[in-house]
Design a protein around this motif. Structure first.
Motif, mmCIF file in Angstrom:
data_model
loop_
_atom_site.group_PDB
_atom_site.id
_atom_site.type_symbol
_atom_site.label_atom_id
_atom_site.label_comp_id
_atom_site.label_asym_id
_atom_site.label_seq_id
_atom_site.Cartn_x
_atom_site.Cartn_y
_atom_site.Cartn_z
ATOM 1 N N UNK A 51 39.628 34.739 30.733
ATOM 2 C CA UNK A 51 38.177 34.643 31.453
ATOM 3 C C UNK A 51 38.337 35.203 32.884
ATOM 4 N N UNK A 52 39.379 34.996 33.469
ATOM 5 C CA UNK A 52 39.482 35.567 34.991
ATOM 6 C C UNK A 52 39.404 37.187 34.888
ATOM 7 N N UNK A 53 40.398 37.604 34.149
ATOM 8 C CA UNK A 53 40.634 38.984 34.053
ATOM 9 C C UNK A 53 39.561 39.925 33.047
ATOM 10 N N UNK A 54 39.298 39.319 31.998
ATOM 11 C CA UNK A 54 38.364 40.238 30.875
ATOM 12 C C UNK A 54 36.914 39.951 30.922
ATOM 13 N N UNK A 55 36.441 38.931 31.605
ATOM 14 C CA UNK A 55 35.060 38.648 31.615
ATOM 15 C C UNK A 55 34.410 38.745 32.801
ATOM 16 N N UNK A 99 46.366 44.631 37.516
ATOM 17 C CA UNK A 99 47.446 44.999 36.356
ATOM 18 C C UNK A 99 48.250 43.842 36.324
ATOM 19 N N UNK A 100 48.795 43.372 37.328
ATOM 20 C CA UNK A 100 49.748 42.137 37.200
ATOM 21 C C UNK A 100 49.285 40.949 36.497
ATOM 22 N N UNK A 101 48.142 40.615 36.964
ATOM 23 C CA UNK A 101 46.970 39.586 35.997
ATOM 24 C C UNK A 101 47.126 39.985 34.651
ATOM 25 N N UNK A 114 36.680 32.620 46.012
ATOM 26 C CA UNK A 114 35.870 32.904 45.026
ATOM 27 C C UNK A 114 36.533 32.459 43.593
ATOM 28 N N UNK A 115 35.779 32.562 42.537
ATOM 29 C CA UNK A 115 35.923 31.925 41.268
ATOM 30 C C UNK A 115 37.309 32.739 40.686
ATOM 31 N N UNK A 116 37.323 34.040 40.930
ATOM 32 C CA UNK A 116 38.605 34.658 40.347
ATOM 33 C C UNK A 116 39.800 34.158 40.983
ATOM 34 N N UNK A 117 40.029 33.813 42.351
ATOM 35 C CA UNK A 117 41.234 33.429 42.809
ATOM 36 C C UNK A 117 41.291 31.833 42.282
ATOM 37 N N UNK A 118 40.222 31.111 42.170
ATOM 38 C CA UNK A 118 40.558 29.735 41.672
ATOM 39 C C UNK A 118 40.831 29.624 40.401
ATOM 40 N N UNK A 119 40.498 30.747 39.399
ATOM 41 C CA UNK A 119 40.971 30.603 38.056
ATOM 42 C C UNK A 119 42.272 30.852 38.107
ATOM 43 N N UNK A 120 42.768 31.915 38.740
ATOM 44 C CA UNK A 120 44.261 32.258 38.791
ATOM 45 C C UNK A 120 45.135 30.740 39.184
#
Length: 309
Positions: A112-116, A9-11, A70-76
């Motif tokens: 990309x991180x949050x919606x894909x 949610x914060x992201x 993981x990829x999500x954390x690296x994108x953030x």
């Protein structure tokens, strides 16, 4: 599970802030200049940066591992790095054009991180014990810091080429220190043959600032990349028994290193500037994305934290 939803949610809030900030930047640059609008864009960028720092920091505390597995954390983390460096560059240059160029990239990465990415990939997932090492923090953090800084430096190179329309630029008219004509505001006639017809003095100064800061930021990111590759070799030797395996990610990291090494070599030893180095820097932008995300689509290699199926 609740904490994962809270972070998501914060992201998403960060995504909304960056979207609004981007629109305000474009309005400020294209339509009209407004001091209040400029302050709002700066506040929006700072708030998004603080929220990303909070998300990553809390994930580190509650999940119990450095949040780059993981990829999500690296994108953030990449988005946070981009915002941090951009805020400093804009503060030093006072140019809103830079923010209008960099914020959309940060927005796309966060989107990309949050919606894909599926929710399963966004959950906290520490590495398996065999890959847990003290070198992980140095390797991955240095690589992501290098990606963030080098992306900004490369974007500034692209911006330089766009504003200059791919033409060669001569900065000599900016050196008004040793001539009587310069004190009167007259540019020496022997150095304005092309520039006077295509680029005004204000535009020339902007190009000089962009070129100079592209060099500075790339100069900052290159040591990060070098340290990250070396630390990755040590980590790989601990995990897989080999310092270098010609993994696709390793190969493209080497290509990235060579591109930016050539850029810095050209500037430092050859004295190149302007269009020549901007072309090299622009090439680096695409090479970084192939190294960071492109090889992940292959689904092959040892860097499984970033696989996309």
């Amino acid at each position: 599970m609740d904490w994962d939803l809270t972070q998501n949610f914060l992201s998403n809030i960060v995504f909304g802030i960056l979207l609004i900030t981007m629109i305000m930047y474009w309005v400020s640059v294209i339509l009209f200049k407004n001091s209040t609008l400029n302050k709002v864009t700066k506040i929006g960028s700072v708030v998004a940066n603080v929220l990303l720092f909070f998300i990553l920091g809390s994930r580190w505390i509650f999940a119990g591992y450095f949040p780059l597995s993981n990829l999500y954390e690296s994108l953030l983390f990449l988005t946070w790095t981009l915002l941090s460096v951009y805020l400093y560059v804009e503060y030093k240059t006072k140019s809103k054009l830079i923010g209008a160029t960099l914020i959309p990239v940060a927005l796309l990465i966060n989107g990309f991180a949050n919606l894909t990415l599926p929710l399963e990939m966004q959950k906290a997932s520490p590495l398996v014990p065999a890959l847990q090492s003290n070198w992980l923090m140095m390797h991955v953090s240095m690589m992501m810091l290098s990606y963030g800084t080098l992306i900004i430096g490369s974007l500034l190179s692209i911006l330089f080429l766009v504003i200059s329309k791919g033409n060669e630029v001569n900065y000599q008219p900016l050196n008004f220190t040793n001539s009587l004509e310069s004190e009167k505001g007259i540019i020496p006639t022997n150095s304005v043959s092309v520039i006077q017809t295509e680029i005004q003095e204000g535009k020339l100064k902007l190009l000089y600032i962009i070129d100079n800061w592209s060099y500075r930021v790339i100069g900052l990111g290159f040591p990060f990349l070098t340290i990250g590759i070396i630390a990755g070799g040590v980590w790989a030797n601990e995990a897989w028994g080999s310092y270098w395996s010609w993994d696709p990610k390793e190969t493209w990291a080497l290509i990235t290193w060579l591109i930016f090494a050539a850029y810095l070599h050209a500037r430092i030893t050859k004295g190149w500037e302007g269009k020549k180095t901007a072309v090299l820097g622009s090439l680096g932008f695409f090479v970084i994305w192939v190294c960071y995300l492109g090889v992940n689509f292959l689904g092959k290699g040892l860097h499984s934290y970033g696989w996309l199926s």
